[in-house]
Design an enzyme around this catalytic site. Structure first.
Site: not given
Length: 468
Positions: A42, A139, A168-169, A173, A207, A226, A231, A324, A329
């Site tokens: 945009r 997602k 779903d990344h 993996k 994380e 989330d 995941h 989080k 991580k």
């Protein structure tokens, strides 16, 4: 001819993940020689301004010369997502062949999914039932079952299920992909992958960072929506699924759905922990993050114990944990085996199989043996395969793998609608029963292991967390 239409071309996801992934595919010549990448946003950019913007924002590129060659191949089109006229103008100047691949990647907010797909169809860019026309949905796929169903119902008016690729990344993996290979191609593991040998399973996705610029979304979502809904439930389904049929895509998805339909709690009030990080040292607390309500009760951490109500897993506990601003991580799955009956010397630690997903990739098996120089003293040793330690090994990023699979027309690493539906059904039921827990949320210092109640959840069963 491959036409890659990237909606949300100047957004954070495109900058951080999609352009680097497309570049790697371009650099490795995995994209067809005839490829046109049309970046749609945009912002009032021309082609040169887009190139400058990407060059300034994207970092960590190894081959700078090839990177700028890639950038110069990108085209830019300014478009209002809700304007049919803009889509009609987009199609002007494009010539089509029957076998041209049209890949529409929607890296936008979910509220734009419906107008984009409907206008693509109305303008003639997207044809229903055409296997060469594919739509990638990022997602989150809805914020609850009702909104997810509404999105899917709308999509089905314009595309068939086989044309939809729900991202779903985590499924891209390397070690997530390896779960089935590890299970079904090694008798050592597959023969013992059941209630007779496995005591419990732990899945951790921790994380170390906060919410950053996602605060507006995250404060309405929380850790369960989330992370658990997508995941972690996908990881659990791959671990717990029973092999069906020929193990083709449809068989695998049906096996995962069987698991998702069988998830249950004994008592949500006792089996779920909700936490929120508070300031510690120089780290802000969640409520001090920009964009977060100062009295927010949103959970940034959750740990839970659940069961899979299938004969293979009768009596086996599955523990999920994500949060989080934790101390590290790390993403790992730990299979904890039962202790053998009649063990020598009065007992021994359990064998564990750890599937290491991030940051290291590989697997680790713990076993017991005799301490050298003694007669009966036990020691625990490890055999470890470190995939990320291999010389000259450079694992493809998840998005690189996933985009390549869409180009090839493969669904294996994408979710089907019934998976998403049963994930939301489970999560919604849990959230309904967790209302009282929101009033007694457990606070934990930023940079810690999380709330003590998460450790107590396992301690009550005589267990400990193996990760983090």
């Amino acid at each position: 001819m491959l036409r890659f239409f990237l909606f949300g071309a100047t957004g954070d996801l495109s900058i951080k993940k999609l352009y680097p992934a497309l570049f790697e595919l371009f650099n490795q010549k995995k994209l067809t020689e005839e490829v046109e990448i049309i970046c749609i946003g945009r912002r009032d950019f021309d082609k040169g301004q887009l190139h400058d913007f990407i060059a300034d924002e994207v970092g960590g590129i190894r081959d700078v010369k090839q990177w700028f060659k890639f950038i110069k191949s990108l085209n830019y089109k300014q478009l209002a997502f809700e304007s049919l006229e803009d889509y009609q103008n987009l199609i002007k100047g494009l010539s089509f062949q029957p076998e041209d691949i049209h890949l529409f990647y929607l890296a936008t907010a979910p509220n734009f999914f419906e107008p984009i797909v409907s206008h693509l169809s109305e303008s003639g860019l997207l044809e229903k039932s055409n296997p060469f026309h594919r739509v990638v949905i990022e997602k989150p796929f809805g914020k609850d079952l009702k909104s997810a169903t509404a999105i899917n119902t709308h999509l089905e008016k314009f595309v068939d299920e086989h044309q939809i690729y729900r991202m779903d990344h985590y499924l891209g993996k390397e070690m997530i992909q390896n779960i089935m290979m590890l299970r079904f191609n090694n008798m050592l593991f597959e023969a013992s992958w059941n209630k007779d040998y496995i005591d419990h399973v732990q899945i951790t996705v921790a994380e170390s960072y906060g919410v950053f610029e996602r605060a507006g979304y995250y404060d309405k979502s929380g850790a369960i929506r989330d992370m658990i809904q997508s995941h972690l439930l996908q990881m659990l389904a791959l671990i717990a699924m029973t092999p069906l049929g020929n193990r083709e895509y449809a068989d695998i998805v049906s096996a995962k759905v069987e698991v998702l339909k069988a998830l249950k709690f004994n008592d949500v009030r006792n089996d779920v922990v909700l936490g929120q990080y508070v300031s510690h040292g120089n780290m802000l607390g969640y409520r001090q993050e920009k964009g977060v309500h100062p009295e927010s009760a949103t959970e940034t951490f959750t740990a839970m114990k659940l069961r899979v109500d299938l004969p293979r897993w009768e009596g086996v506990d599955f523990y999920l944990r994500t949060g989080k601003r934790l101390m590290d991580k790390v993403s790992e799955i730990v299979i904890v085996y039962k202790k053998p009956d009649g063990a020598l010397n009065g007992g021994c630690p359990p064998n564990t199989l750890t599937i290491k997903i991030h940051p290291d990739e590989g697997m680790k098996l713990k076993f017991n043996m005799k301490m050298p120089g003694t007669v009966k003293e036990l020691i625990t040793r490890e055999m470890e395969f470190c995939q990320s330690c291999m010389i000259d090994y450079n694992a493809p990023e998840a998005y690189e793998t996933l985009i390549n699979e869409v180009v090839l027309g493969h669904h294996d690493l994408y979710t089907r609608w019934d998976e998403v539906k049963y994930e939301w059904m489970f999560v919604e039921k849990m959230l309904d029963e967790c209302v009282d827990l929101k009033n007694s949320i457990q606070y934990y210092p930023a940079g810690s292991r999380g709330p003590k109640a998460a450790d107590d959840l396992l301690a009550e069963d005589g267990r400990i967390w193996y990760s983090l």
